[in-house]
Design a protein around this motif. Structure first.
Motif, PDB file in Angstrom:
ATOM      1  N   LYS A 143      -7.738   5.511   8.399  1.00 54.47           N
ATOM      2  CA  LYS A 143      -7.365   4.317   9.155  1.00 54.47           C
ATOM      3  C   LYS A 143      -6.157   3.615   8.545  1.00 54.47           C
ATOM      4  O   LYS A 143      -5.779   2.538   8.983  1.00 54.47           O
ATOM      5  N   GLY A 144      -5.572   4.197   7.504  1.00 50.89           N
ATOM      6  CA  GLY A 144      -4.401   3.600   6.873  1.00 50.89           C
ATOM      7  C   GLY A 144      -4.701   2.584   5.798  1.00 50.89           C
ATOM      8  O   GLY A 144      -3.792   1.902   5.317  1.00 50.89           O
ATOM      9  N   ARG A 145      -5.969   2.458   5.409  1.00 52.91           N
ATOM     10  CA  ARG A 145      -6.363   1.480   4.395  1.00 52.91           C
ATOM     11  C   ARG A 145      -6.282   2.104   3.007  1.00 52.91           C
ATOM     12  O   ARG A 145      -6.470   3.307   2.840  1.00 52.91           O
ATOM     13  N   PRO A 146      -6.024   1.297   1.977  1.00 56.98           N
ATOM     14  CA  PRO A 146      -5.927   1.851   0.625  1.00 56.98           C
ATOM     15  C   PRO A 146      -7.258   2.413   0.154  1.00 56.98           C
ATOM     16  O   PRO A 146      -8.320   1.839   0.389  1.00 56.98           O
ATOM     17  N   THR A 147      -7.194   3.558  -0.517  1.00 52.06           N
ATOM     18  CA  THR A 147      -8.366   4.197  -1.096  1.00 52.06           C
ATOM     19  C   THR A 147      -7.902   5.060  -2.264  1.00 52.06           C
ATOM     20  O   THR A 147      -6.740   4.997  -2.667  1.00 52.06           O
ATOM     21  N   THR A 148      -8.800   5.869  -2.786  1.00 50.83           N
ATOM     22  CA  THR A 148      -8.441   6.787  -3.865  1.00 50.83           C
ATOM     23  C   THR A 148      -8.903   8.187  -3.508  1.00 50.83           C
ATOM     24  O   THR A 148      -9.798   8.377  -2.674  1.00 50.83           O
ATOM     25  N   ALA A 149      -8.288   9.157  -4.144  1.00 49.54           N
ATOM     26  CA  ALA A 149      -8.662  10.557  -3.953  1.00 49.54           C
ATOM     27  C   ALA A 149      -8.438  11.292  -5.266  1.00 49.54           C
ATOM     28  O   ALA A 149      -7.744  10.803  -6.168  1.00 49.54           O
ATOM     29  N   THR A 200       0.825  -1.204   0.000  1.00 49.63           N
ATOM     30  CA  THR A 200       0.000   0.000   0.000  1.00 49.63           C
ATOM     31  C   THR A 200       0.855   1.247   0.000  1.00 49.63           C
ATOM     32  O   THR A 200       0.600   2.200  -0.744  1.00 49.63           O
ATOM     33  N   ALA A 201       1.878   1.287   0.845  1.00 47.51           N
ATOM     34  CA  ALA A 201       2.758   2.446   0.917  1.00 47.51           C
ATOM     35  C   ALA A 201       3.441   2.706  -0.420  1.00 47.51           C
ATOM     36  O   ALA A 201       3.582   3.851  -0.852  1.00 47.51           O
ATOM     37  N   ALA A 202       3.842   1.638  -1.091  1.00 49.15           N
ATOM     38  CA  ALA A 202       4.517   1.796  -2.374  1.00 49.15           C
ATOM     39  C   ALA A 202       3.580   2.316  -3.446  1.00 49.15           C
ATOM     40  O   ALA A 202       4.018   2.990  -4.389  1.00 49.15           O
ATOM     41  N   GLN A 203       2.290   2.031  -3.309  1.00 48.56           N
ATOM     42  CA  GLN A 203       1.317   2.450  -4.319  1.00 48.56           C
ATOM     43  C   GLN A 203       0.796   3.861  -4.097  1.00 48.56           C
ATOM     44  O   GLN A 203       0.162   4.433  -4.986  1.00 48.56           O
ATOM     45  N   ARG A 204       1.022   4.406  -2.940  1.00 50.86           N
ATOM     46  CA  ARG A 204       0.507   5.745  -2.655  1.00 50.86           C
ATOM     47  C   ARG A 204       1.011   6.748  -3.697  1.00 50.86           C
ATOM     48  O   ARG A 204       2.191   6.778  -4.020  1.00 50.86           O
ATOM     49  N   GLY A 205       0.095   7.554  -4.198  1.00 50.22           N
ATOM     50  CA  GLY A 205       0.440   8.549  -5.201  1.00 50.22           C
ATOM     51  C   GLY A 205       0.409   8.037  -6.624  1.00 50.22           C
ATOM     52  O   GLY A 205       0.645   8.823  -7.557  1.00 50.22           O
ATOM     53  N   THR A 206       0.109   6.756  -6.822  1.00 50.75           N
ATOM     54  CA  THR A 206       0.022   6.217  -8.180  1.00 50.75           C
ATOM     55  C   THR A 206      -1.121   6.902  -8.933  1.00 50.75           C
ATOM     56  O   THR A 206      -2.254   6.952  -8.446  1.00 50.75           O
ATOM     57  N   LEU A 253      -6.954  14.946 -11.475  1.00 46.98           N
ATOM     58  CA  LEU A 253      -6.139  13.754 -11.301  1.00 46.98           C
ATOM     59  C   LEU A 253      -6.771  12.876 -10.227  1.00 46.98           C
ATOM     60  O   LEU A 253      -7.163  13.366  -9.167  1.00 46.98           O
ATOM     61  N   VAL A 254      -6.855  11.583 -10.499  1.00 49.80           N
ATOM     62  CA  VAL A 254      -7.318  10.602  -9.520  1.00 49.80           C
ATOM     63  C   VAL A 254      -6.144   9.685  -9.203  1.00 49.80           C
ATOM     64  O   VAL A 254      -5.445   9.227 -10.117  1.00 49.80           O
ATOM     65  N   HIS A 255      -5.918   9.429  -7.924  1.00 49.28           N
ATOM     66  CA  HIS A 255      -4.712   8.700  -7.525  1.00 49.28           C
ATOM     67  C   HIS A 255      -4.981   7.809  -6.327  1.00 49.28           C
ATOM     68  O   HIS A 255      -5.991   7.944  -5.625  1.00 49.28           O
ATOM     69  N   ARG A 256      -4.054   6.899  -6.084  1.00 51.83           N
ATOM     70  CA  ARG A 256      -4.122   6.049  -4.902  1.00 51.83           C
ATOM     71  C   ARG A 256      -3.606   6.805  -3.683  1.00 51.83           C
ATOM     72  O   ARG A 256      -2.680   7.600  -3.769  1.00 51.83           O
ATOM     73  N   THR A 257      -4.218   6.521  -2.542  1.00 51.91           N
ATOM     74  CA  THR A 257      -3.755   7.079  -1.281  1.00 51.91           C
ATOM     75  C   THR A 257      -4.226   6.143  -0.170  1.00 51.91           C
ATOM     76  O   THR A 257      -4.591   4.993  -0.429  1.00 51.91           O
ATOM     77  N   ILE A 258      -4.190   6.603   1.071  1.00 58.66           N
ATOM     78  CA  ILE A 258      -4.720   5.819   2.192  1.00 58.66           C
ATOM     79  C   ILE A 258      -5.752   6.650   2.924  1.00 58.66           C
ATOM     80  O   ILE A 258      -5.720   7.875   2.910  1.00 58.66           O
ATOM     81  N   ASP A 259      -6.687   5.963   3.600  1.00 60.38           N
ATOM     82  CA  ASP A 259      -7.715   6.687   4.333  1.00 60.38           C
ATOM     83  C   ASP A 259      -7.247   6.984   5.753  1.00 60.38           C
ATOM     84  O   ASP A 259      -6.084   6.744   6.109  1.00 60.38           O
TER      85      ASP A 259
END
Length: 426
Positions: free
Chosen positions: A98-104, A45-51, A90-96
């Motif tokens: 609670k630290g779970r993967p989401t998008t913003a 998840t951390a590696a995907q943040r900002g994708t 722009l739509v990207h991956r991030t965390i919510d």
């Protein structure tokens, strides 16, 4: 030194001005359910943040004249408009929260007719309750003026929608500083991936600003950048405007006092939003009837109700809005609310900015008591940092001093940012 605020009773603010910062919006997107379970983010998840997931050209302002007209229509100064602008969602991956993967999602604006590397600005917007009260979902309104200002002045500008707003799922965790920070930082990362498609690159030094809710978000992003939480971007300068930096020590006491310092109808909204939004992250109450006389108040902040709908549905006094327990909880926070407020109020207290910094405010702000800025300055002084404070003067916009501080502050900040010597890829 900040001067104590004069009584609000001597000024007239319409209901329209109150709801302008809690923005109008008439979208129909639904908000997803918010789970209370927590999960630690994985290394994946951390590696995907900002994708970067998608990029959409929203509109183009072909020339400086068009940019100036857009700013004028939104109530902002066109004085710095030297370029046309391309605006993207722009739509990207991030965390919510609670630290779970989401998008913003977020708005990314770049100047037209500028070659190569662009200086980078991050702008965080003020409070909204409807999910379309977000920069990438609006045009020619109060929300987009800062982004157009900076881009038309030659800066690449990111403006996060925040979690649960724009195209992101779930409900918005208002004033949750950690998730505001991750959403802001991950939008920068997504913009860096996308920028080569526009023929540009982004400067590493980020000039960070924000208004109201976004002022705290700006300080938190600055802290994150200075701490090296991104391997590419660094903090270039900080210029927050009219923030509620000390919610427990300044904003809530002013709200509860009811002595005319703060506008009453916005105070009802902020009191309710504080309890509802902090409960989404910190489990403030077991059911809304514990804190609200009408438990349905909670649903006014579901991301579907508009600002005017929320304002018109809320009671007119705190005694009508809150149960005795709810009022006491705001007055003497404990449990989850106290934990959330400690995080929200940390933005001036637990670090020492090394980049240039200025705080902007306007006397007689009817929504964010100026004691917030005074307390922030004092906290930095305790750590040996003298922070210049810029009083923006009598700057009403739609009969609101708070809104006016963003309009005037944006013009002042873009002028200051233009004088700073940043711009390196070291």
């Amino acid at each position: 030194m900040l001067v104590a605020r004069t009584s609000y009773r001597h000024r007239r603010v319409t209901a329209a001005a109150v709801t302008a910062v809690l923005l109008a919006g008439a979208g129909v997107a639904s908000a997803g359910a918010e789970s209370r379970t927590s999960a630690a983010p994985s290394s994946t998840t951390a590696a995907q943040r900002g994708t970067l997931l998608s990029a959409e050209l929203l509109y183009t302002l072909p020339s400086a004249k068009d940019s100036a007209a857009e700013l004028t229509a939104s109530g902002y100064s066109p004085g710095a408009a030297d370029h046309g602008v391309d605006a993207y969602r722009l739509v990207h991956r991030t965390i919510d929260a609670k630290g779970r993967p989401t998008t913003a999602s977020g708005l990314f604006t770049v100047p037209r007719g500028v070659e190569g590397r662009l200086r980078t600005v991050s702008f965080a917007h003020g409070t909204g309750v409807h999910r379309i009260d977000a920069p990438s979902m609006q045009r020619k309104v109060f929300l987009t003026g800062p982004s157009i200002t900076y881009a038309s002045a030659g800066f690449a500008t990111v403006a996060p929608d925040y979690l649960g707003m724009g195209t992101g799922p779930g409900r918005h965790p208002w004033m949750d500083v950690p998730s505001e920070t991750t959403a802001s930082l991950d939008l920068l990362r997504a913009a860096r991936q996308f920028t080569p498609r526009t023929g540009h690159t982004l400067d590493r030094d980020v000039l960070v600003t924000g208004f109201s809710q976004g002022a705290s978000a700006a300080l938190a992003l600055g802290r994150s950048l200075q701490a090296g939480e991104d391997r590419h971007f660094r903090l270039g300068a900080l210029a927050p405007i009219s923030g509620a930096y000390d919610f427990q020590g300044a904003e809530i006491p002013a709200l509860l006092a009811g002595d005319g310092e703060l506008e009453p109808r916005s105070s009802m909204a902020y009191a309710a939003y504080t309890l509802v939004a902090f409960d989404r992250v910190h489990d403030v109450y077991d059911n809304p009837g514990e804190v609200f006389r009408d438990p349905l108040v909670e649903e006014l902040f579901d991301g579907v109700h508009t600002g005017p709908q929320m304002i018109n549905a809320l009671p007119r006094t705190l005694d009508e809005l809150l149960t005795p327990y709810g009022r006491d909880l705001l007055d003497r926070p404990k449990g989850g609310l106290a934990a959330g407020l400690r995080r929200a109020d940390s933005v001036c207290k637990d670090w020492k900015p090394k980049a240039p910094i200025r705080l902007y405010f306007a006397q007689d702000d009817e929504q964010a008591t100026v004691r917030n800025t005074a307390n922030c300055v004092a906290a930095f002084q305790e750590r040996g940092i003298g922070v210049p404070v810029i009083d923006l003067g009598a700057v009403d916009h739609q009969k609101s001093r708070h809104l006016g501080s963003n309009v005037r502050g944006t013009a002042e900040v873009v002028r200051w940012f233009s004088t700073l010597r940043t711009g390196s890829n070291r």
